[in-house]
Design a protein around this motif. Sequence first.
Motif, short mmCIF file in Angstrom:
data_model
loop_
_atom_site.label_atom_id
_atom_site.label_comp_id
_atom_site.label_asym_id
_atom_site.label_seq_id
_atom_site.Cartn_x
_atom_site.Cartn_y
_atom_site.Cartn_z
N ASP A 170 0.37 5.46 0.27
CA ASP A 170 -0.60 6.54 0.44
C ASP A 170 0.01 7.67 1.24
OD1 ASP A 170 -2.92 7.98 0.31
OD2 ASP A 170 -4.07 6.73 1.70
N CYS A 196 -7.16 3.18 -5.25
CA CYS A 196 -8.07 3.13 -4.11
C CYS A 196 -9.48 3.54 -4.53
CB CYS A 196 -7.55 4.03 -3.00
SG CYS A 196 -8.65 4.15 -1.58
N LEU A 220 -12.01 4.04 -2.56
CA LEU A 220 -12.54 5.05 -1.66
C LEU A 220 -12.07 6.45 -2.05
CD1 LEU A 220 -14.26 5.63 0.80
CD2 LEU A 220 -12.26 5.19 2.24
N HIS A 221 -10.78 6.57 -2.41
CA HIS A 221 -10.27 7.86 -2.89
C HIS A 221 -11.00 8.29 -4.16
CE1 HIS A 221 -6.84 7.41 -0.11
NE2 HIS A 221 -6.64 8.69 -0.30
N TYR A 234 0.85 -1.18 0.00
CA TYR A 234 0.00 0.00 0.00
C TYR A 234 0.89 1.24 0.00
CZ TYR A 234 -3.78 -3.09 1.71
OH TYR A 234 -4.72 -4.08 1.88
N SER A 257 -4.93 6.04 12.38
CA SER A 257 -5.93 6.29 13.42
C SER A 257 -5.43 5.79 14.76
CB SER A 257 -7.26 5.61 13.06
OG SER A 257 -7.17 4.20 13.16
N THR A 308 -8.75 -0.72 -1.36
CA THR A 308 -8.55 0.64 -0.87
C THR A 308 -7.27 0.71 -0.04
OG1 THR A 308 -9.63 0.46 1.31
CG2 THR A 308 -11.07 0.75 -0.61
N THR A 309 -6.85 1.93 0.25
CA THR A 309 -5.69 2.13 1.13
C THR A 309 -6.11 2.28 2.59
OG1 THR A 309 -5.75 4.52 0.69
CG2 THR A 309 -4.29 3.19 -0.70
N ASN A 310 -7.28 1.78 2.93
CA ASN A 310 -7.78 1.88 4.30
C ASN A 310 -6.82 1.36 5.37
OD1 ASN A 310 -10.11 3.30 4.00
ND2 ASN A 310 -11.50 1.58 4.24
N GLU A 321 -4.78 4.18 6.54
CA GLU A 321 -5.58 5.12 7.32
C GLU A 321 -5.88 4.55 8.70
OE1 GLU A 321 -8.93 6.73 5.32
OE2 GLU A 321 -7.84 7.23 3.49
N SER A 322 -6.11 3.24 8.78
CA SER A 322 -6.37 2.60 10.07
C SER A 322 -5.14 2.68 10.97
CB SER A 322 -6.78 1.14 9.86
OG SER A 322 -7.98 1.04 9.15
N ASP A 354 -3.27 5.59 -3.81
CA ASP A 354 -4.40 6.52 -3.71
C ASP A 354 -4.72 7.21 -5.03
OD1 ASP A 354 -2.36 8.35 -4.00
OD2 ASP A 354 -2.75 9.45 -2.16
#
Length: 310
Positions: free
Chosen positions: A75, A157, A159-160, A73, A249, A240-242, A245-246, A135
Amino acid sequence: ELFRRGQPLDEAVWDKLMLEISTRNYAKAVRQFAESYGIEKSAVSEHFVRVSRRKVRELLERDLSQYRLCAIYLDGIEFKGQHMLVALGVRQDGQKVVLGLRQGGSENAVVASELLRDLSERGVDFSQPRLYVVDGAKALLKALRQHAGEQALVQRCQLHKRRNVVGHLTEEYREEVDRKMAAAYAMSSTADAKRALEKLHRELQELNPSAARSLAEGMDETLTVHRLPLEGWLRRMLATTNPIESAFSVVDTVSRRVKCWKRGDHLERWVGPVAQVNFRRIKGYRDLPRFLAALENLKPKPPAAQARAA
């Protein structure tokens, strides 16, 4: 046990902060820790600085040839007013691992190229077939093509893409268009998904040409996972590149009590080591064998094998 016998004090401080810094008991836990082991509470931060610098150095210098990576991934994330470009790998057993990161003013070609060159120098073989989940930033895609070749297997991605398209629309149309894109990407058939997106593209041409162009740009690369033997959780996780992002977080949660972000390596020390705390295997990892078999088929055959096939 708060302090394991033989464990360096720096590591004990690190473990305690990773477990407690985001809880209501943070202050009490650190106070008890300091009193129990004869260190001032103010010295806890000194131990954390020392151990976090060592951990980020180990992360950024370690040999990556030891990892058999089936996916990477890539991003860029905005964090505390700074831009961080992150490479997160997925090993063939499904375990996630932070491969590298770069701090920069934006997701530009220089930063992206430096990150990928660093991964190559530390052992990532970009000639090996794997999936690259990105992304969609042009600078990142250009750098990736330079290192992995024009034939690299790229998943943009989803989502992007959804965010980019609806970002061109007024509020009244956003929810409906996003719902249609999500429904298209959820379809199991590549042909069905592409037909749904092309239909939406025609609708957007009448509604908002800018949104239509955004949807059309790189559309096929948002459907790469549909063309692979992927389904269920594994396909969703590689679409996705989630996962990046996770990971961020987690950093945001653990660092929320940091009130003043300083210059230098302060941000890097938090992002790199903390992002991989409590990493688990990717969801759907039990379905990886079919994916790995598909990647194996993408490897160029030796001349003798090609002659036999002919």
